[in-house]
Design a protein around this motif. Sequence first.
Motif, short mmCIF file in Angstrom:
data_model
loop_
_atom_site.label_atom_id
_atom_site.label_comp_id
_atom_site.label_asym_id
_atom_site.label_seq_id
_atom_site.Cartn_x
_atom_site.Cartn_y
_atom_site.Cartn_z
N PRO A 249 0.78 -1.32 -0.23
CA PRO A 249 -0.09 -0.03 0.20
C PRO A 249 0.78 1.13 0.04
CG PRO A 249 0.08 -0.64 2.20
CD PRO A 249 0.92 -1.64 1.44
N TRP A 250 0.25 2.55 -0.44
CA TRP A 250 0.78 3.55 -0.27
C TRP A 250 0.85 4.15 1.22
CZ3 TRP A 250 -0.93 6.70 -4.84
CH2 TRP A 250 -0.44 6.50 -6.14
N TYR A 251 1.57 5.00 1.79
CA TYR A 251 1.23 5.62 2.88
C TYR A 251 1.30 7.10 2.88
CZ TYR A 251 1.92 1.31 5.37
OH TYR A 251 1.65 0.01 6.06
N MET A 252 0.23 7.85 3.71
CA MET A 252 0.44 9.38 3.58
C MET A 252 0.50 9.73 5.00
SD MET A 252 -2.37 10.24 0.81
CE MET A 252 -2.09 9.78 -0.85
N ARG A 253 1.16 10.71 5.17
CA ARG A 253 1.30 11.38 6.64
C ARG A 253 0.17 12.03 7.20
NH1 ARG A 253 6.37 13.35 9.14
NH2 ARG A 253 7.60 13.20 6.94
N ARG A 254 -0.12 11.68 8.53
CA ARG A 254 -1.25 12.18 9.17
C ARG A 254 -0.62 12.45 10.72
NH1 ARG A 254 -6.96 12.44 8.70
NH2 ARG A 254 -6.43 12.27 6.62
N PRO B 120 -1.36 3.94 6.03
CA PRO B 120 -1.68 3.38 4.76
C PRO B 120 -2.95 3.74 4.02
CG PRO B 120 -2.51 1.62 6.63
CD PRO B 120 -1.82 2.93 7.20
N VAL B 121 -2.90 3.79 2.87
CA VAL B 121 -4.08 4.14 1.83
C VAL B 121 -4.42 3.05 1.00
CG1 VAL B 121 -4.12 6.67 2.24
CG2 VAL B 121 -2.91 5.60 0.33
N THR B 122 -5.56 2.75 0.71
CA THR B 122 -5.98 1.91 -0.42
C THR B 122 -6.33 2.49 -2.00
OG1 THR B 122 -6.34 0.20 1.17
CG2 THR B 122 -7.27 -0.38 -0.85
#
Length: 182
Positions: free
Chosen positions: A46-51, A57-59
């Motif tokens: 998966p991709w990951y985005m910072r929070r 992870p994002v799908t």
Amino acid sequence: MAAADNALTSEQVLVVGRVMAVHGVQGWVKVYSHTDPMENIFEYQPWYMRRGEHWLPVTLTGKRRQGKGLVAGVQGCNDRDQAQQELVGRDIAVPRDLLPRSGGGDYYWRDLIGLRVKLADGRDLGQVHSLMETGANDVLVVRGDGDSLDREERLLPWLPEQVILDVNLEHGEMRVDWDPEF
């Protein structure tokens, strides 16, 4: 985005792209990829985005080449306004362990940044600050500092066996054949 129990730290991920803008009205986004070829960004899931301090992870719900660029849909983001607010401007990262090991004289740029650059006679030119992609070859941006022979910034072409004599990641340095006056 997913729950924090699947979160990774900045040390566990590598940024491979960025969400640049919205695309259409159904929450899709335009993606800038640092991979070569650019479509390879879709291979790492998966991709990951910072929070906050964590990468979550994002799908993807879809992905494709669109003209000269890339677009993707992210699960849970279904309209343009939501995509603009929650995704645009975010870096896209993948777990470092998903990337193949470099070897055989090939290096990831991230491995070269920070290396000390020394001439064959041992004089220090500074540290690799960044790299640039040009049409002919990649270029190292080497910045002099308090430990180098001067504080000059130099652009050295990435030409193994011609300019780049040796790269030693364990010792954090590379040897080069370069005129320091250039």
